[in-house]
Design a protein around this motif. Sequence first.
Motif, PDB file in Angstrom:
ATOM      1  N   MET A 209      -3.088  -6.703   2.010  1.00  0.00           N
ATOM      2  CA  MET A 209      -4.028  -6.464   3.108  1.00  0.00           C
ATOM      3  C   MET A 209      -3.275  -6.574   4.426  1.00  0.00           C
ATOM      4  N   PHE A 210      -3.853  -5.999   5.469  1.00  0.00           N
ATOM      5  CA  PHE A 210      -3.213  -6.089   6.784  1.00  0.00           C
ATOM      6  C   PHE A 210      -4.271  -6.121   7.876  1.00  0.00           C
ATOM      7  N   SER A 211      -3.868  -6.624   9.030  1.00  0.00           N
ATOM      8  CA  SER A 211      -4.710  -6.660  10.227  1.00  0.00           C
ATOM      9  C   SER A 211      -3.866  -6.327  11.439  1.00  0.00           C
ATOM     10  N   LEU A 212      -4.354  -5.431  12.250  1.00  0.00           N
ATOM     11  CA  LEU A 212      -3.729  -5.161  13.541  1.00  0.00           C
ATOM     12  C   LEU A 212      -4.496  -5.849  14.659  1.00  0.00           C
ATOM     13  N   VAL A 213      -5.698  -6.293  14.348  1.00  0.00           N
ATOM     14  CA  VAL A 213      -6.527  -7.071  15.273  1.00  0.00           C
ATOM     15  C   VAL A 213      -7.049  -8.281  14.492  1.00  0.00           C
TER      16      VAL A 213
END
Length: 133
Positions: A70-74
Amino acid sequence: MNKAFEEVIRKCGELRIHEKGAWLGPAVTKAYIELYRQHLAVSVEVWDENRLVGGLYGVAIGQNFFGESMFSLVPNASKLALINLAWFMEKQGAGIIDCQLETPHLRSMGGRYITYDEYLSLIGSEIHLEQRV
């Protein structure tokens, strides 16, 4: 869901490629994209208007989802993806979400460690590898 699988997997790989133990390089990415084309891999995206800001992907077998990355940029974007996946699976009467690792992030969302025997009982005989050998 499944609107930008390739973009999700590439972001997951790009954001961790320099970390020790990073494994999501071009060959593995290509393999998961093929799994997606075969309707075995799934992505959940979080958008801020037209910008992908977070997401996750994994493999769906039977009623179960096996999370890969998973990833988050915010802040909290990956949490929103996981929450939406859980809601979707609950509506479908699905099985478990296997997150692979117990982390503070996942524990904060209700994830918990289970024993191998409990795991096998939850995923059911359709996945029981010892029966396939």
